[in-house]
Design an enzyme around this catalytic site. Structure first.
Site, PDB file in Angstrom:
ATOM      1  N   ASP A 233       0.851  -1.189   0.000  1.00 27.80           N
ATOM      2  CA  ASP A 233       0.000   0.000   0.000  1.00 27.80           C
ATOM      3  C   ASP A 233       0.885   1.237   0.000  1.00 27.80           C
ATOM      4  O   ASP A 233       1.396   1.645   1.040  1.00 27.80           O
ATOM      5  CB  ASP A 233      -0.921   0.002   1.227  1.00 27.80           C
ATOM      6  CG  ASP A 233      -1.943  -1.112   1.166  1.00 27.80           C
ATOM      7  OD1 ASP A 233      -2.341  -1.483   0.051  1.00 27.80           O
ATOM      8  OD2 ASP A 233      -2.336  -1.614   2.233  1.00 27.80           O
ATOM      9  N   GLU A 236      -2.817   5.162   1.151  1.00 28.37           N
ATOM     10  CA  GLU A 236      -4.225   5.011   1.523  1.00 28.37           C
ATOM     11  C   GLU A 236      -4.560   6.280   2.271  1.00 28.37           C
ATOM     12  O   GLU A 236      -3.972   6.548   3.333  1.00 28.37           O
ATOM     13  CB  GLU A 236      -4.431   3.800   2.420  1.00 28.37           C
ATOM     14  CG  GLU A 236      -4.136   2.503   1.699  1.00 28.37           C
ATOM     15  CD  GLU A 236      -4.781   1.328   2.397  1.00 28.37           C
ATOM     16  OE1 GLU A 236      -5.863   0.905   1.973  1.00 28.37           O
ATOM     17  OE2 GLU A 236      -4.198   0.846   3.370  1.00 28.37           O
ATOM     18  N   HIS A 247       2.329  -5.273   3.191  1.00 28.41           N
ATOM     19  CA  HIS A 247       1.676  -6.470   3.745  1.00 28.41           C
ATOM     20  C   HIS A 247       2.276  -7.681   3.030  1.00 28.41           C
ATOM     21  O   HIS A 247       2.187  -7.775   1.801  1.00 28.41           O
ATOM     22  CB  HIS A 247       0.179  -6.503   3.417  1.00 28.41           C
ATOM     23  CG  HIS A 247      -0.658  -5.427   4.011  1.00 28.41           C
ATOM     24  ND1 HIS A 247      -1.362  -5.591   5.175  1.00 28.41           N
ATOM     25  CD2 HIS A 247      -0.965  -4.182   3.566  1.00 28.41           C
ATOM     26  CE1 HIS A 247      -2.072  -4.495   5.436  1.00 28.41           C
ATOM     27  NE2 HIS A 247      -1.842  -3.620   4.473  1.00 28.41           N
TER      28      HIS A 247
END
Ligand SMILES: *[C@@H]1O[C@H](CO)[C@@H](O)[C@H](O)[C@H]1NC(C)=O
Ligand SMILES: *[C@@H]1O[C@H](CO)[C@@H](O)[C@H](O)[C@H]1NC(C)=O
Ligand SMILES: *[C@@H]1O[C@H](CO)[C@@H](O)[C@H](O)[C@H]1NC(C)=O
Ligand SMILES: *[C@@H]1O[C@H](CO)[C@@H](O)[C@H](O)[C@H]1NC(C)=O
Length: 458
Positions: A233, A236, A247
């Site tokens: 990511d 965000e 992740h």
């Protein structure tokens, strides 16, 4: 990540009887130009395009306009089982602008939150950057940087304009699964580190087994299978808070899961992917004046540039990912990322193994990131190649409070790690944001990638 799906009914003109690809609306990917940059800063323009994820598309019988999926339920006659459904049903082309609120111009892509079409209301969207008509562009970002401009000024509490990478197959899974005739052109093959169960087709089969319509989302449900893969990511965010978060997963590439491997519910830390990740959110790290509307570091009232560097231990593309650095550029000025204000963390303004360990310890969070290989494993995925995702979503599970408010909501907000932004704990309910902020939108533009320090001036 949770995914939203819109029911779409188009006007009928002609039918093509090709299996699994409908032709009621022709599929024309909105063009988007990006730039590839070499050390020293010379950049080359690439003419690319974006494709809408398959979950948002109208799914109907191959030979007529009968819905295979309507709202949050499957047709029992067309979809009695996964294989029959896959052969009976076709994904159709998308009218990007009028149905989905997706528009592209030059190097800029705008995603609108709520789009009221003639036959349907669409909520949010998720698109992938294409290499060509039938393949996603694969980014290999180890020892490289990725840069884009974003305008979050029109994204209130509860919304998330997300730009990230996932390890999807380049062709959307078409060559591996012969029953998937649609492929990347129609946005198939999604996966992420939440191992989402709301994906309608996984591995060329419909996810109809044990399908449960969502109790609070009229457009979504969950099936037996989830679809897992590593996720980076990069961004965000809304106008209040932002985070970047690797992740990792113990599986390489898109992998269908069922049972404990999906890490559902109470078994969150027992699946193949790290659902929490190792996040850097300036506000959560204690700097409450860095990022926000009119703020001194990054002013979210106007457009800014986000730079993310994937540093390796030996300074080579073949090295091990050791650090993920962040810079911002706004009004011609480069701004270093904020430092954590917490004791024991105040040396850190980037993501490294040491930062992740120290943060998890201080916040009392489970370190499922390290348990699944941490940065080196994230680096392996970045080295193999990942697909760029651009999305806008609201959160039917926890109202995006993990990004922009106090979470868990019953936690002590004075304890490090609980407060993530200034949004109220009662904000972000999808029914509220969809009713009150339908015209919210995010604009991503000026995407550049390449050698370290090639896309901006420090
Ligand atoms: C649409 O096609 C399916 C088979 O693909 C068939 O079962 C159904 O009766 C058709 N519906 C109409 C309205 O023609
Ligand atoms: C919405 O439903 C999902 C189950 O599909 C549940 O996990 C979630 O907590 C619900 N969210 C809210 C805000 O009620
Ligand atoms: C959203 O935009 C439309 C078209 O510009 C306008 O008619 C409508 O009032 C706006 N809605 C809100 C809630 O601002
Ligand atoms: C990028 O710039 C930083 C700061 O000036 C410098 O420390 C680093 O060595 C540079 N990296 C490369 C690969 O040029």
């Amino acid at each position: 990540m949770f995914n939203k799906v819109a029911l779409v009914i188009s006007t009928l003109s002609a039918f093509a009887f090709s299996q699994q690809v409908g032709t009621l609306t022709s599929e024309t990917h909105p063009p988007l130009s990006i730039q590839s940059c070499a050390a020293g800063g010379s950049c080359t323009t690439e003419s690319r395009s974006v494709a809408l994820d398959s979950n948002w598309r109208w799914l109907h019988a191959t030979g007529n306009s009968t819905n295979c999926y309507d709202g949050n339920t499957w047709s029992s006659s067309l979809c009695p089982d996964p294989a029959t459904c896959a052969s009976n049903c076709a994904l159709d082309g998308a009218d990007y602008s009028s149905t989905y609120g997706i528009t592209a111009s030059g190097n800029a892509l705008t995603l609108k939150f709520v789009t009221k079409g003639q036959y349907s209301t669409n909520i949010g969207s998720r698109v992938y950057l294409m290499q060509d008509e039938n393949n996603y562009k694969m980014f290999t970002l180890l020892n490289k940087e990725f840069t884009f401009d974003v305008d979050v000024s029109n994204l209130p509490c509860g919304l998330n304009g997300a730009l990230y990478f996932v390890e999807m197959p380049q062709d959307g899974g078409k060559s591996k699964h012969s029953t998937n005739k649609a492929g990347a052109k129609y946005g198939t093959g999604y996966c992420d580190a939440q191992c989402p169960h709301d994906i309608k087709f996984i591995d060329g089969e419909a996810n109809v087994n044990n399908w449960a319509p969502s109790p609070n989302d009229t457009n979504a449900g969950t099936g037996q299978y989830g679809t897992c893969c590593s996720e980076m990511d990069v961004w965000e965010a809304n106008s209040v808070s932002s985070a970047y978060t690797p992740h990792t997963c113990t599986v390489n590439g898109q992998t269908r899961c069922s049972g404990t491997d999906c890490g559902d519910g109470d078994n969150r830390y027992g699946g193949v992917c790290d659902k929490d990740g190792c996040d850097f959110n300036s506000y959560r790290q204690g700097d409450k004046t860095f990022y926000g509307p009119g703020f001194s570091g990054v002013d979210t009232n106007s457009k800014f540039t986000v730079v993310t560097q994937f540093i390796t231990s030996n300074g080579q593309d073949s090295g091990t990912l050791s650090e993920i650095r962040r810079f911002y550029v706004q009004n011609g000025k480069t701004v270093a990322n904020s430092y954590s204000t917490f004791s024991g963390l105040s040396d850190y303004n980037s993501i490294s193994e040491e930062y992740c360990t120290a943060q998890k310890e201080l916040f009392g969070d489970t370190n499922s990131f390290q348990e699944r290989g941490g940065l080196p494993t994230m680096g392996d995925a970045l080295g193999r190649g990942m697909v760029l995702v651009l999305s806008l979503w609201d959160d039917h599970a926890v109202n995006m409070l993990w990004l922009d408010s106090d979470y868990p909501t019953d936690g002590d907000a004075s304890k490090p790690g609980i407060s993530r932004g200034t949004c109220s704990t009662s904000s972000g309910k999808p029914t509220d944001v969809e009713a009150n902020s339908p015209n919210a939108s995010v604009i991503y533009s000026n995407i550049k990638y390449g050698a370290l320090n090639s896309t901006f001036t420090q």
